[in-house]
Structures are given as structure tokens and as C-alpha cells.
Design an enzyme around this catalytic site. Structure first.
Site, PDB file in Angstrom:
ATOM      1  N   LYS A 120      10.370 -10.802  -2.747  1.00  0.00           N
ATOM      2  CA  LYS A 120      10.524 -12.036  -1.970  1.00  0.00           C
ATOM      3  C   LYS A 120      11.830 -12.754  -2.307  1.00  0.00           C
ATOM      4  CE  LYS A 120       5.902 -12.385  -0.432  1.00  0.00           C
ATOM      5  NZ  LYS A 120       5.223 -11.327  -1.194  1.00  0.00           N
TER       6      LYS A 120
HETATM    7  C1  LIG Z   1       4.470 -10.282  -0.537  1.00  0.00           C
HETATM    8  C2  LIG Z   1       4.304  -8.963  -1.191  1.00  0.00           C
HETATM    9  C3  LIG Z   1       3.924  -7.801  -0.477  1.00  0.00           C
HETATM   10  C4  LIG Z   1       3.579  -7.832   0.993  1.00  0.00           C
HETATM   11  O1  LIG Z   1       4.692  -8.037   1.815  1.00  0.00           O
HETATM   12  P1  LIG Z   1       4.537  -8.525   3.333  1.00  0.00           P
HETATM   13  O2  LIG Z   1       5.892  -8.851   3.786  1.00  0.00           O
HETATM   14  O3  LIG Z   1       3.631  -9.726   3.278  1.00  0.00           O
HETATM   15  O4  LIG Z   1       3.896  -7.398   4.084  1.00  0.00           O
HETATM   16  C5  LIG Z   1       3.865  -6.599  -1.146  1.00  0.00           C
HETATM   17  N1  LIG Z   1       4.117  -6.524  -2.472  1.00  0.00           N
HETATM   18  C6  LIG Z   1       4.475  -7.610  -3.199  1.00  0.00           C
HETATM   19  C7  LIG Z   1       4.712  -7.456  -4.662  1.00  0.00           C
HETATM   20  C8  LIG Z   1       4.580  -8.866  -2.598  1.00  0.00           C
HETATM   21  O5  LIG Z   1       4.926  -9.946  -3.331  1.00  0.00           O
END
Ligand SMILES: *Cc1c(COP(=O)(O)O)cnc(C)c1O
Length: 476
Positions: A120
Site C-alpha cells: 500500500k
Molecule cells: C491490501 C492488501 C492486499 C489486497 O489488495 P487489494 O488491492 O485490496 O486487492 C493483499 N495483501 C496485502 C498484504 C495487503 O495489505
């Protein structure tokens, strides 16, 4: 570039106009009115570009209302080796998202080398700089209100800390996050960051946030905003690393690459879909879920049936414990040939708590044209994958990345590189790594002993009035 709403009943807007907002006025999601396409020659001209230059090449097509020099400066300030410093091989930090080869045609794309050790940070760090820029232009300020179960809240706080014009009020469930996640968030001492721990569950925190955001008078008066995953700037910033990975594992024009993506809210893989629409030769987009397999069910059967909290399992890949994928509407918009009336019908069902079934429609057969395939994993699968990956390649992966590695195995093809997106570092999910390997994961330098740092957090009962009072007291 103009952005239209998936629901087709809102005025088109430009990038800066949708930057600080959430949903479009008609409740839909913003989508570029058409995809800017890169020709094969234009793509090849990008092959040897650095990450920031690649980001500029992609984002300048989406954010063409930001003056070129400004956008370039924002990007250059965001994607630096100092911010994304936790690469497996520290000497490759300047690549921002290095590709680790496990065996020929099987790679990990390191997306978790930023400050909160999850992917993120890739988009959120840019969002922090974009917000500061946009607010400075108009002299406005913004109070971001959010609820987190762990990863999103910390990524938002690290992106917004110290930013002029921005305050963050982040609600988290008291005592429910891992000690590492707690320490990451609560140890921030920046004046513009407020951690509020709610005596309750994540859903209680989320309900308070929704109630405050639904009070439109309060929302306007106190300039309440969000940084959730439907934000278009976040999705578009994620498109960039698909390009970066593509060039890292191909040699020339026209070669195809497949990607496997651990998915929850469909944000990350939606960026892959968009990269493919821009002309990147992506063969397959492999969507991986855990036991919460709403999306896997859709891609296998054509039925999209979001589930309630009671039907959502708590798993060892918790950031994917999502049963209503907020970005999914973007892909369906393209799948139904951007027919907003069809989309409104489908989401009429979903928003009313129902489901839709495309199996008997011509749309279902077209999913293959978009390259999507899917699969899911169980806790036992993830433990096995973490163990095998460690034994075979000497590499430790986190449980989310393990989901994708497991599902990817079913879709590998001779001569086609498979890139698995690494969405978190194992240090974030120590308990599961210990269960799989009998030892703790390595911690990147600088994260040793963060649990012992002084913490700054306000503990409260979940109450709308109390949260509003807290916000009012801290913005005036
Ligand atoms: C947010 C997240 C996901 C999922 O990603 P999306 O964009 O919501 O599909 C997968 N793995 C981790 C570690 C995350 O923080």
C-alpha cells in the site's frame, strides 16, 4: 483526461477534481473516459527507464491537469531509494520494486519495501504528496477519517505524517492488531496524526466512520475526507509497477508476461487490468483469494455474491479478509462494454444486499479475453507454500504472497514468465511464519524493538458523538 462515473449519471471531472473525493456524485467510481494506449514502439522506448521516469510516463497520461514540471517533481520526491529502502538486496533499492527470480520464469515483484512493509506504500506515499500539493493550490485543509484493521491505516499515516494541510484521524480496534502493527501506528509522534483505538472490533470502528461521513453538514464543515482503496490516484499509481516488472523479465517487444495477485478489494489487480488496457502485453491476470473466495467464485462461475461480516472468515492472510470488493465495479464496467444502464442494474442488486449472475450472458465468455483466471488457498496451503519456498529457494514470503504463489502454480505456462506480486514482508506476520518455519522472520534494519517505543493513542468506546467531539477539539 476526463473521468466518467461507472454509473453514468455524474458530470465528467479531471484528475485533480476527483483526487480528494471518494465516490462520484451518482455513487459510482471514477474511470478514465478512454484508455490512453501505448503502441509497441512507445512501450519499447520505456524499457530502460528508471522507476520515477516510468511513473511519469504513465501518470502524465492520467493526470494531465497537473503541470508537467509539478507532476515530475512530485513523482521524483516520492519514488526514492530512501523511502523504499527495505529491499531484500539493499544494493537494489534504487530499482524501487526489484524483481527477485525464484527459478526461470518464476519471479517475485518486491512491492513492500516502503515504510510500512506492505504494497500500500507504493500508491499511498504518492497520494500524500499529491494531497499536500492539491491543498496548497487552493489553501484548503483536509481531515482524513478512516478505520483500519492494520495495513491501510499505517500506510496512510506514514504517507500523511508531517504533510501541510492534512490531519489523519485513524480508528483501530483496541487490542486486535499484532504488536508490530500497533507499534508501527501508535509510535508516530507527528502532530497531525491521531490514533484512536476503539474498544470493539474493526466493524465497530468502520460503522463510526460511516456514520460520521454520512453526516454531510459535519463532513463539509470539518472537511472530512478519506483515503480508501477506490481512490483513482491510488489505482493509477499501482499501474506503474506492472510496467516496471514487465520490462524486468522480458527482452524485447511483444513478449507476454503473466501476473499473480493476492486480492481483497480488487485494487491491485484492477491496476493490472488497466495496464493491460494501456497496451502492456499481459497474458494472464491470476487472481488469488484466501478462504474468503467471493472473487474466485465470480471468475469461475459468473456469480458475484458479496457476503456479510458473519460469513467473512478471519484468516492468516488478514488483509484479504474482504467479502465485498470495492474496486470490482471498475472491471465490470469494462466487461459490460461500459454500458452504465447494465452496470446500474447489477449494482442495484449488490447495493441491496443481493447478488448477480453473468453465467448466462455473453459477458461471461469475454472474461477470458481480459486474461483473468483465479483460484483460492487455505491456511494449510499457505503454510506449505511458505515452507516450500523457503526450502527450495531460500526465500521467506508472507502469507498473502503465499496465497498468490500457490494459485500461480496452476497457471504457469512454458516460456511465459509468471510474476507474483509480493504484497507484504514476512516481518509483518510473524505468528504465521513461526507456525510454518519454526522461526521468526527477519526484520528489516530500523524495525528492531519498535514495540518498545513510546506510543501515542486515545482509547475510546465506539460512539459517533464522541468521535465528532474529538475531531472538533483537534481541528480548531
Ligand atoms: C491490501 C492488501 C492486499 C489486497 O489488495 P487489494 O488491492 O485490496 O486487492 C493483499 N495483501 C496485502 C498484504 C495487503 O495489505
Amino acid at each position: 483526461m476526463k473521468y466518467v462515473s461507472t454509473r453514468g449519471q455524474a458530470e465528467p471531472k479531471q484528475f485533480l477534481d476527483i483526487l480528494l473525493g471518494g465516490l462520484m456524485e451518482d455513487g459510482g467510481l471514477a474511470m478514465p473516459e478512454r484508455y490512453p494506449r501505448f503502441t509497441p514502439d512507445e512501450l519499447e522506448a520505456l524499457r530502460s527507464k528508471s522507476y520515477p521516469d516510468l511513473a511519469f510516463a504513465v501518470l502524465s497520461r492520467f493526470a494531465d491537469d497537473i503541470p508537467t514540471e509539478d507532476l515530475k517533481a512530485l513523482i521524483d520526491r516520492t519514488y526514492t531509494a530512501a523511502v523504499y529502502c527495505n529491499a531484500r538486496d539493499a544494493s537494489r533499492a534504487n530499482e524501487i520494486t526489484p524483481l527477485t527470480t525464484l527459478e526461470p520464469d518464476l519471479h517475485l515483484l518486491e512491492l513492500s519495501n516502503g515504510p510500512t512493509l506492505a504494497f500500500k506504500d507504493m500508491a499511498m506515499q504518492l497520494l500524500g504528496n499529491l494531497f499536500e500539493y492539491a491543498l496548497a493550490r487552493t489553501g484548503q485543509s483536509l481531515n482524513i477519517l478512516g478505520a483500519t484493521s492494520g495495513d491501510t491505516g499505517s500506510a496512510a499515516e506514514y504517507a500523511m505524517r508531517g504533510k501541510r494541510g492534512v490531519r489523519v484521524f485513524m480508528l483501530s480496534p483496541w487490542g486486535k492488531m499484532s504488536p508490530f502493527q500497533r507499534a508501527q501506528m501508535y509510535s508516530l509522534q507527528d502532530e497531525n496524526i491521531y490514533n484512536i483505538a476503539i474498544r470493539g472490533m474493526f466493524d465497530d470502528a468502520q460503522d463510526v466512520v460511516k456514520a460520521v461521513s454520512n453526516d454531510l453538514t459535519f463532513k463539509r464543515e470539518y472537511a472530512i475526507g478519506t483515503v480508501n482503496s477506490i481512490n483513482w490516484a491510488r489505482v493509477s499509481a499501482q499501474v506503474v509497477y506492472y510496467f516496471k516488472a514487465y520490462f524486468a523479465c522480458t527482452r524485447g517487444a511483444g513478449e507476454e508476461v503473466s501476473f499473480a495477485v493476492p486480492s481483497g478489494n480488487f485494487g491491485n489487480i484492477c491496476a493490472g487490468h488497466i495496464a493491460r488496457q494501456l497496451g502492456l502485453p499481459i497474458r494472464k491476470l491470476v487472481l488469488a483469494t484466501n478462504e474468503n473466495d467471493v472473487l474466485d467464485e465470480f471468475f469461475r462461475t459468473g456469480v458475484y455474491r458479496p457476503r456479510g461480516t458473519a460469513e467473512t472468515h478471519e484468516t492468516s492472510s488478514p488483509s484479504m479478509d474482504i467479502s465485498k470488493a470495492s474496486n470490482f465495479e471498475r472491471f465490470i464496467f469494462d466487461l459490460v462494454d461500459r454500458d452504465s444502464a447494465v452496470l446500474r442494474d447489477l449494482w442495484g442488486e449488490v447495493d441491496a444486499g443481493g447478488a448477480f449472475d453473468l453465467a448466462a450472458t455473453p459477458y461471461f465468455a469475454r472474461i477470458a479475453d481480459y486474461g483473468f483466471v483465479s483460484g483460492s488457498s487455505t491456511h494449510a496451503d499457505r503454510l506449505n507454500t511458505i515452507r516450500e519456498t523457503s526450502q527450495r529457494y531460500g526465500v521467506t514470503v508472507d502469507p498473502h504472497t503465499a496465497d498468490a504463489l500457490k494459485v500461480a502454480a496452476a497457471y504457469r505456462e512454458a516460456g511465459v514468465p509468471m510474476v507474483v506480486l509480493e504484497t507484504a514482508l514476512p516481518a509483518k506476520f510473524e505468528e504465521t511464519i513461526v507456525e510454518a518455519l519454526g522461526r521468526s522472520p527477519e526484520r528489516p534494519a530500523g524495525y528492531e524493538g519498535i514495540e518498545a517505543l513510546p506510543q501515542r493513542v486515545e482509547v475510546m468506546d465506539p460512539g459517533v458523538a464522541a468521535i465528532k467531539r474529538f475531531i472538533v477539539a483537534h481541528v480548531s
